[in-house]
Scaffold this motif. Structure first.
Motif, PDB file in Angstrom:
ATOM      1  N   THR A  91       0.837  -1.197   0.000  1.00 32.62           N
ATOM      2  CA  THR A  91       0.000   0.000   0.000  1.00 32.62           C
ATOM      3  C   THR A  91       0.871   1.246   0.000  1.00 32.62           C
ATOM      4  O   THR A  91       1.975   1.248   0.567  1.00 32.62           O
ATOM      5  N   GLU A  92       0.412   2.299  -0.678  1.00 35.78           N
ATOM      6  CA  GLU A  92       1.122   3.578  -0.630  1.00 35.78           C
ATOM      7  C   GLU A  92       0.103   4.695  -0.744  1.00 35.78           C
ATOM      8  O   GLU A  92      -0.950   4.539  -1.356  1.00 35.78           O
ATOM      9  N   VAL A  93       0.413   5.826  -0.108  1.00 39.27           N
ATOM     10  CA  VAL A  93      -0.519   6.956  -0.093  1.00 39.27           C
ATOM     11  C   VAL A  93       0.242   8.218  -0.474  1.00 39.27           C
ATOM     12  O   VAL A  93       1.334   8.482   0.043  1.00 39.27           O
ATOM     13  N   PHE A  94      -0.349   8.980  -1.391  1.00 40.14           N
ATOM     14  CA  PHE A  94       0.269  10.202  -1.913  1.00 40.14           C
ATOM     15  C   PHE A  94      -0.313  11.435  -1.232  1.00 40.14           C
ATOM     16  O   PHE A  94      -1.516  11.508  -0.993  1.00 40.14           O
ATOM     17  N   ALA A  95       0.543  12.404  -0.953  1.00 38.93           N
ATOM     18  CA  ALA A  95       0.117  13.644  -0.312  1.00 38.93           C
ATOM     19  C   ALA A  95       1.103  14.734  -0.699  1.00 38.93           C
ATOM     20  O   ALA A  95       2.170  14.438  -1.251  1.00 38.93           O
ATOM     21  N   MET A  96       0.744  15.997  -0.448  1.00 39.96           N
ATOM     22  CA  MET A  96       1.731  17.043  -0.728  1.00 39.96           C
ATOM     23  C   MET A  96       1.818  18.150   0.313  1.00 39.96           C
ATOM     24  O   MET A  96       2.592  19.082   0.142  1.00 39.96           O
ATOM     25  N   SER A  97       1.072  18.041   1.400  1.00 40.06           N
ATOM     26  CA  SER A  97       1.203  19.033   2.483  1.00 40.06           C
ATOM     27  C   SER A  97       1.578  18.278   3.754  1.00 40.06           C
ATOM     28  O   SER A  97       1.333  17.077   3.862  1.00 40.06           O
ATOM     29  N   PRO A  98       2.163  18.975   4.736  1.00 38.96           N
ATOM     30  CA  PRO A  98       2.524  18.291   5.987  1.00 38.96           C
ATOM     31  C   PRO A  98       1.322  17.598   6.630  1.00 38.96           C
ATOM     32  O   PRO A  98       1.433  16.472   7.109  1.00 38.96           O
ATOM     33  N   ARG A  99       0.156  18.268   6.611  1.00 34.08           N
ATOM     34  CA  ARG A  99      -1.015  17.635   7.215  1.00 34.08           C
ATOM     35  C   ARG A  99      -1.474  16.437   6.388  1.00 34.08           C
ATOM     36  O   ARG A  99      -1.895  15.412   6.924  1.00 34.08           O
ATOM     37  N   GLY A 100      -1.376  16.567   5.088  1.00 35.04           N
ATOM     38  CA  GLY A 100      -1.703  15.445   4.211  1.00 35.04           C
ATOM     39  C   GLY A 100      -0.769  14.267   4.452  1.00 35.04           C
ATOM     40  O   GLY A 100      -1.186  13.115   4.476  1.00 35.04           O
ATOM     41  N   GLU A 101       0.517  14.590   4.672  1.00 37.64           N
ATOM     42  CA  GLU A 101       1.496  13.528   4.913  1.00 37.64           C
ATOM     43  C   GLU A 101       1.204  12.789   6.221  1.00 37.64           C
ATOM     44  O   GLU A 101       1.389  11.577   6.308  1.00 37.64           O
ATOM     45  N   LYS A 102       0.734  13.524   7.209  1.00 34.32           N
ATOM     46  CA  LYS A 102       0.393  12.881   8.489  1.00 34.32           C
ATOM     47  C   LYS A 102      -0.790  11.914   8.287  1.00 34.32           C
ATOM     48  O   LYS A 102      -0.768  10.779   8.752  1.00 34.32           O
ATOM     49  N   ILE A 103      -1.818  12.391   7.571  1.00 36.00           N
ATOM     50  CA  ILE A 103      -2.982  11.539   7.295  1.00 36.00           C
ATOM     51  C   ILE A 103      -2.535  10.328   6.468  1.00 36.00           C
ATOM     52  O   ILE A 103      -2.940   9.193   6.719  1.00 36.00           O
ATOM     53  N   ALA A 104      -1.685  10.578   5.479  1.00 33.74           N
ATOM     54  CA  ALA A 104      -1.209   9.499   4.604  1.00 33.74           C
ATOM     55  C   ALA A 104      -0.455   8.447   5.415  1.00 33.74           C
ATOM     56  O   ALA A 104      -0.624   7.242   5.218  1.00 33.74           O
ATOM     57  N   ARG A 105       0.373   8.906   6.356  1.00 33.29           N
ATOM     58  CA  ARG A 105       1.128   7.978   7.210  1.00 33.29           C
ATOM     59  C   ARG A 105       0.177   7.124   8.041  1.00 33.29           C
ATOM     60  O   ARG A 105       0.359   5.919   8.189  1.00 33.29           O
ATOM     61  N   ASP A 106      -0.864   7.774   8.583  1.00 33.61           N
ATOM     62  CA  ASP A 106      -1.836   7.038   9.411  1.00 33.61           C
ATOM     63  C   ASP A 106      -2.575   5.989   8.578  1.00 33.61           C
ATOM     64  O   ASP A 106      -2.830   4.877   9.044  1.00 33.61           O
ATOM     65  N   ILE A 107      -2.940   6.343   7.350  1.00 33.94           N
ATOM     66  CA  ILE A 107      -3.651   5.379   6.492  1.00 33.94           C
ATOM     67  C   ILE A 107      -2.721   4.219   6.123  1.00 33.94           C
ATOM     68  O   ILE A 107      -3.118   3.049   6.187  1.00 33.94           O
ATOM     69  N   CYS A 108      -1.478   4.532   5.766  1.00 31.56           N
ATOM     70  CA  CYS A 108      -0.499   3.472   5.438  1.00 31.56           C
ATOM     71  C   CYS A 108      -0.348   2.506   6.611  1.00 31.56           C
ATOM     72  O   CYS A 108      -0.306   1.283   6.431  1.00 31.56           O
ATOM     73  N   ARG A 109      -0.240   3.069   7.816  1.00 28.79           N
ATOM     74  CA  ARG A 109      -0.054   2.224   9.004  1.00 28.79           C
ATOM     75  C   ARG A 109      -1.257   1.307   9.192  1.00 28.79           C
ATOM     76  O   ARG A 109      -1.106   0.101   9.399  1.00 28.79           O
ATOM     77  N   GLU A 110      -2.461   1.855   9.106  1.00 26.93           N
ATOM     78  CA  GLU A 110      -3.662   1.042   9.339  1.00 26.93           C
ATOM     79  C   GLU A 110      -3.803  -0.050   8.276  1.00 26.93           C
ATOM     80  O   GLU A 110      -4.155  -1.188   8.591  1.00 26.93           O
ATOM     81  N   ILE A 111      -3.526   0.283   7.019  1.00 33.18           N
ATOM     82  CA  ILE A 111      -3.643  -0.734   5.962  1.00 33.18           C
ATOM     83  C   ILE A 111      -2.562  -1.796   6.143  1.00 33.18           C
ATOM     84  O   ILE A 111      -2.803  -2.990   5.949  1.00 33.18           O
TER      85      ILE A 111
END
Ligand code: ZN
Length: 178
Positions: A91-111
């Motif tokens: 799984t991988e999640v794309f983002a481009m803002s610091p807040r987006g990166e935090k959300i992306a990290r959380d989604i990657c971890r849960e998946i």
């Protein structure tokens, strides 16, 4: 209460998803509908961004952004599944803002807790819907539809739970799977 713009990727003219062992659109649709239901059960507002028709790929993508931007959504989430060389998985999640990166990290971890390999957070600055939405945006490549390993692991309900947990830290009580 958060207003989520949930973009079920592809699924309209000029914007078809990948097809391999499974169809990307089938994965997106099954997870997307469950995710929308869970977010609403948690008391959030959701707008769906996939257009019913489009005149080009660019138009399909712009309509998705317009819906989120016009609604002044707080968070934009585009759902996709990957397809590469049958060997890549996870799984991988794309983002481009610091807040987006935090959300992306959380989604990657849960998946990844479902057993999928965590490929991590990637820069989404080249992705149309991430770039052209005004709010925090992430694009989730849930897993690979051409990976036998990922296809065997995939369950729409668990995937929707994982993304919901990544976004909100919670699940609706009656949907708890643990
Ligand atoms: Zn896709």
């Amino acid at each position: 209460m958060t207003l989520y713009a949930i973009d079920l990727g592809h699924g309209c003219d000029y914007d078809g998803g990948a097809i391999a062992i499974k169809k990307e659109e089938d994965f997106i649709n099954s997870v997307g509908l469950l995710l929308i239901k869970r977010l609403m059960q948690l008391g959030h507002e959701v707008i769906a961004c996939r257009p019913s028709k489009a005149s080009s790929l660019n138009n399909s993508l712009q309509q998705r952004c317009d819906r989120a931007n016009n609604a002044k959504a707080d968070i934009f989430v585009s759902l996709h599944a990957n397809c590469f060389n049958t060997k890549a998985y996870g799984t991988e999640v794309f983002a481009m803002s610091p807040r987006g990166e935090k959300i992306a990290r959380d989604i990657c971890r849960e998946i990844s807790l479902l057993g999928f390999f965590n490929r991590g957070v990637k820069s989404g600055s080249h992705l149309y819907v991430v770039k052209n939405t005004n709010m925090v945006a992430v694009l989730v490549e849930m897993c690979f539809i051409d990976s036998a390993r990922d296809v065997a692991l995939f369950d729409a309900k668990y995937m929707a739970d994982a993304i919901c947990l990544g976004l909100t830290g919670r699940l609706p009580v009656d949907e708890k799977v643990f």
